[in-house]
Enzyme design. Structure first.
Site, PDB file in Angstrom:
ATOM      1  N   THR A  50      -8.216   3.772   8.559  1.00  0.00           N
ATOM      2  CA  THR A  50      -9.473   3.025   8.518  1.00  0.00           C
ATOM      3  C   THR A  50      -9.672   2.305   9.850  1.00  0.00           C
ATOM      4  O   THR A  50      -9.090   1.251  10.100  1.00  0.00           O
ATOM      5  CB  THR A  50      -9.452   2.026   7.344  1.00  0.00           C
ATOM      6  OG1 THR A  50      -8.986   2.724   6.188  1.00  0.00           O
ATOM      7  CG2 THR A  50     -10.826   1.476   7.072  1.00  0.00           C
ATOM      8  N   GLU A  85     -11.265  -9.132   3.256  1.00  0.00           N
ATOM      9  CA  GLU A  85      -9.987  -8.790   3.881  1.00  0.00           C
ATOM     10  C   GLU A  85     -10.265  -8.595   5.364  1.00  0.00           C
ATOM     11  O   GLU A  85     -11.081  -7.749   5.743  1.00  0.00           O
ATOM     12  CB  GLU A  85      -9.388  -7.517   3.257  1.00  0.00           C
ATOM     13  CG  GLU A  85      -8.067  -7.153   3.945  1.00  0.00           C
ATOM     14  CD  GLU A  85      -7.228  -6.145   3.172  1.00  0.00           C
ATOM     15  OE1 GLU A  85      -7.328  -6.081   1.926  1.00  0.00           O
ATOM     16  OE2 GLU A  85      -6.458  -5.431   3.839  1.00  0.00           O
ATOM     17  N   HIS A 109      -3.662  -4.371   7.963  1.00  0.00           N
ATOM     18  CA  HIS A 109      -3.738  -3.169   8.810  1.00  0.00           C
ATOM     19  C   HIS A 109      -2.831  -3.323  10.032  1.00  0.00           C
ATOM     20  O   HIS A 109      -2.974  -4.259  10.806  1.00  0.00           O
ATOM     21  CB  HIS A 109      -5.158  -2.845   9.302  1.00  0.00           C
ATOM     22  CG  HIS A 109      -5.292  -1.396   9.668  1.00  0.00           C
ATOM     23  ND1 HIS A 109      -5.729  -0.434   8.778  1.00  0.00           N
ATOM     24  CD2 HIS A 109      -4.968  -0.729  10.795  1.00  0.00           C
ATOM     25  CE1 HIS A 109      -5.696   0.747   9.358  1.00  0.00           C
ATOM     26  NE2 HIS A 109      -5.229   0.598  10.587  1.00  0.00           N
ATOM     27  N   HIS A 142       0.989   6.279   1.820  1.00  0.00           N
ATOM     28  CA  HIS A 142       1.732   7.245   2.635  1.00  0.00           C
ATOM     29  C   HIS A 142       2.949   7.835   1.927  1.00  0.00           C
ATOM     30  O   HIS A 142       3.545   8.777   2.430  1.00  0.00           O
ATOM     31  CB  HIS A 142       2.025   6.659   4.007  1.00  0.00           C
ATOM     32  CG  HIS A 142       0.725   6.405   4.731  1.00  0.00           C
ATOM     33  ND1 HIS A 142      -0.150   7.422   5.015  1.00  0.00           N
ATOM     34  CD2 HIS A 142       0.116   5.254   5.108  1.00  0.00           C
ATOM     35  CE1 HIS A 142      -1.236   6.909   5.574  1.00  0.00           C
ATOM     36  NE2 HIS A 142      -1.103   5.599   5.645  1.00  0.00           N
ATOM     37  N   HIS A 165      -5.576   3.688  -1.634  1.00  0.00           N
ATOM     38  CA  HIS A 165      -6.890   4.071  -1.109  1.00  0.00           C
ATOM     39  C   HIS A 165      -7.208   5.486  -1.568  1.00  0.00           C
ATOM     40  O   HIS A 165      -6.556   6.436  -1.145  1.00  0.00           O
ATOM     41  CB  HIS A 165      -6.840   3.997   0.424  1.00  0.00           C
ATOM     42  CG  HIS A 165      -8.145   4.271   1.106  1.00  0.00           C
ATOM     43  ND1 HIS A 165      -8.292   4.139   2.464  1.00  0.00           N
ATOM     44  CD2 HIS A 165      -9.356   4.662   0.639  1.00  0.00           C
ATOM     45  CE1 HIS A 165      -9.542   4.443   2.795  1.00  0.00           C
ATOM     46  NE2 HIS A 165     -10.204   4.773   1.708  1.00  0.00           N
ATOM     47  N   ASN A 218       0.852  -1.193   0.000  1.00  0.00           N
ATOM     48  CA  ASN A 218       0.000   0.000   0.000  1.00  0.00           C
ATOM     49  C   ASN A 218       0.892   1.249   0.000  1.00  0.00           C
ATOM     50  O   ASN A 218       1.717   1.427   0.900  1.00  0.00           O
ATOM     51  CB  ASN A 218      -0.895  -0.061   1.250  1.00  0.00           C
ATOM     52  CG  ASN A 218      -1.830   1.125   1.356  1.00  0.00           C
ATOM     53  OD1 ASN A 218      -1.421   2.261   1.118  1.00  0.00           O
ATOM     54  ND2 ASN A 218      -3.066   0.887   1.721  1.00  0.00           N
ATOM     55  N   ARG A 252      -6.942  12.918   0.853  1.00  0.00           N
ATOM     56  CA  ARG A 252      -5.856  13.375   1.738  1.00  0.00           C
ATOM     57  C   ARG A 252      -4.496  12.818   1.336  1.00  0.00           C
ATOM     58  O   ARG A 252      -3.481  13.377   1.666  1.00  0.00           O
ATOM     59  CB  ARG A 252      -6.152  13.042   3.197  1.00  0.00           C
ATOM     60  CG  ARG A 252      -6.093  11.567   3.520  1.00  0.00           C
ATOM     61  CD  ARG A 252      -6.288  11.329   4.992  1.00  0.00           C
ATOM     62  NE  ARG A 252      -7.647  11.630   5.415  1.00  0.00           N
ATOM     63  CZ  ARG A 252      -8.208  11.088   6.497  1.00  0.00           C
ATOM     64  NH1 ARG A 252      -7.517  10.261   7.253  1.00  0.00           N
ATOM     65  NH2 ARG A 252      -9.440  11.369   6.814  1.00  0.00           N
ATOM     66  N   GLU A 255      -8.653   0.626  -2.952  1.00  0.00           N
ATOM     67  CA  GLU A 255      -9.476   0.675  -1.734  1.00  0.00           C
ATOM     68  C   GLU A 255     -10.350   1.913  -1.823  1.00  0.00           C
ATOM     69  O   GLU A 255      -9.866   2.999  -2.170  1.00  0.00           O
ATOM     70  CB  GLU A 255      -8.593   0.811  -0.495  1.00  0.00           C
ATOM     71  CG  GLU A 255      -7.853  -0.431  -0.146  1.00  0.00           C
ATOM     72  CD  GLU A 255      -6.961  -0.198   1.059  1.00  0.00           C
ATOM     73  OE1 GLU A 255      -6.989   0.902   1.649  1.00  0.00           O
ATOM     74  OE2 GLU A 255      -6.207  -1.102   1.383  1.00  0.00           O
ATOM     75  N   ARG A 292      -9.312   8.261  -1.002  1.00  0.00           N
ATOM     76  CA  ARG A 292     -10.284   8.709   0.008  1.00  0.00           C
ATOM     77  C   ARG A 292     -11.163   9.817  -0.537  1.00  0.00           C
ATOM     78  O   ARG A 292     -10.749  10.576  -1.409  1.00  0.00           O
ATOM     79  CB  ARG A 292      -9.540   9.220   1.249  1.00  0.00           C
ATOM     80  CG  ARG A 292      -9.054   8.097   2.144  1.00  0.00           C
ATOM     81  CD  ARG A 292      -8.450   8.662   3.411  1.00  0.00           C
ATOM     82  NE  ARG A 292      -8.299   7.625   4.405  1.00  0.00           N
ATOM     83  CZ  ARG A 292      -9.193   7.358   5.363  1.00  0.00           C
ATOM     84  NH1 ARG A 292     -10.285   8.088   5.488  1.00  0.00           N
ATOM     85  NH2 ARG A 292      -8.982   6.390   6.213  1.00  0.00           N
TER      86      ARG A 292
HETATM   87  N1  PXP Z   1      -5.925  -3.006   4.071  1.00  0.00           N
HETATM   88  C1  PXP Z   1      -6.874  -2.056   4.086  1.00  0.00           C
HETATM   89  C2  PXP Z   1      -8.235  -2.408   3.583  1.00  0.00           C
HETATM   90  C3  PXP Z   1      -6.592  -0.749   4.555  1.00  0.00           C
HETATM   91  O1  PXP Z   1      -7.558   0.186   4.566  1.00  0.00           O
HETATM   92  C4  PXP Z   1      -5.273  -0.451   4.961  1.00  0.00           C
HETATM   93  C5  PXP Z   1      -4.941   0.932   5.427  1.00  0.00           C
HETATM   94  O2  PXP Z   1      -5.158   1.845   4.418  1.00  0.00           O
HETATM   95  C6  PXP Z   1      -4.316  -1.467   4.895  1.00  0.00           C
HETATM   96  C7  PXP Z   1      -4.669  -2.745   4.468  1.00  0.00           C
HETATM   97  C8  PXP Z   1      -2.884  -1.227   5.249  1.00  0.00           C
HETATM   98  O3  PXP Z   1      -2.757  -0.870   6.596  1.00  0.00           O
HETATM   99  P1  PXP Z   1      -1.379  -0.305   7.090  1.00  0.00           P
HETATM  100  O4  PXP Z   1      -1.125   0.970   6.358  1.00  0.00           O
HETATM  101  O5  PXP Z   1      -1.588  -0.114   8.557  1.00  0.00           O
HETATM  102  O6  PXP Z   1      -0.327  -1.344   6.785  1.00  0.00           O
END
Ligand code: PXP
Length: 251
Positions: free
Chosen positions: A104, A154, A193, A13, A46, A10, A52, A73, A48
């Protein structure tokens, strides 16, 4: 033997850091290319509602410039479904979204919102997009995913990642039970997550889980050791946890 375990990286960030100053650096698409070279199996982003981090242009560029499957996402809204239908990502993971949350927080209440979700799932599925629901490891939520005919769930690992000691063991047990129940229902099971080098092992070892989506920790770790190194190490920790245990030697 357990199915192979995929790693979805992901890159949200990277966009968070970029947006702190405006402009184009660091570029999430460059991060996605690097993730592919480091062994990621898919790229997760993601979009949003408040934009952001990931932007509409990021999604457009990820769709056209990245060879790996894109996992988009998004909240279940008409706006997001229209965007997904325009870009046709490999997968869409429907997540709950509150503007004031930092990330999330908690899974989608698929059981409580089953009828509201149904048309969104149907439209995405009809376009050939693999739909996942990001849910708590809970039988009620799994039953709702089954009723909605989403092929994938998930499991939200946030509570596991935050818990300590016996509470963590209990949260892991919830994930283990939910993954088995998902598989029994014929649902493909992903998880994610809050996963880190230190806590990913027990989740990676759950045989029914076939994909982990990991973001924040990898991007944070990249500040110290680089993104390539962070992804390769995560891959190695996941693979080690997944490897079949050696049979005990006879006494
Ligand atoms: N899976 C989903 C559905 C999420 O919303 C997120 C966070 O955006 C993640 C995985 C990844 O989480 P993390 O950034 O804490 O590794």
């Amino acid at each position: 033997m357990a199915a192979p375990l995929r790693l979805g990286v992901n890159i949200d960030h990277v966009a968070t850091i970029r947006n702190a100053r405006g402009g184009g650096h660091p570029d999430p698409v460059r991060a996605a290319k690097l993730a592919a070279a480091a062994g990621a199996d898919s790229i997760t982003a993601h979009l949003r509602e408040d934009r952001r981090h990931i932007s509409d242009l990021d999604i457009e560029r990820l769709s056209s410039e990245i060879a790996l499957p894109l996992n988009l996402e998004m909240a279940a809204t008409a706006e997001m479904v229209a965007i997904a239908l325009r870009h046709l990502p490999h997968a869409c993971c429907l997540v709950p979204e509150k503007r004031e949350e930092r990330t999330t927080e908690g899974g989608l209440d698929a059981a409580g919102q089953q009828e509201a979700l149904r048309p969104f799932v149907a439209k995405l599925s009809a376009a050939g997009i693999r739909v996942a629901l990001f849910i708590e490891p809970d039988r009620k939520q799994l039953a709702a995913a089954k009723a909605l005919r989403t092929p994938v769930v998930e499991l939200h690992t946030g509570a596991y990642a935050e818990a300590k000691g016996a509470a963590r063991d209990a949260e892991l047990d919830r994930l283990v039970q939910a993954a088995a129940a998902a598989s029994a229902l014929g649902l493909e099971c992903h998880a994610g997550h809050g996963l880190t080098f230190d806590n990913v092992g027990p989740v990676a070892a759950i045989a029914e889980v076939v994909e982990l989506n990991i973001g924040h920790f990898l991007i944070g770790e990249a500040v110290f050791n680089g993104l390539d190194s962070a992804i390769r190490r995560m891959r190695a920790v996941m693979d080690a946890a997944r490897a079949p245990r050696a049979a005990p030697r006879p006494a």
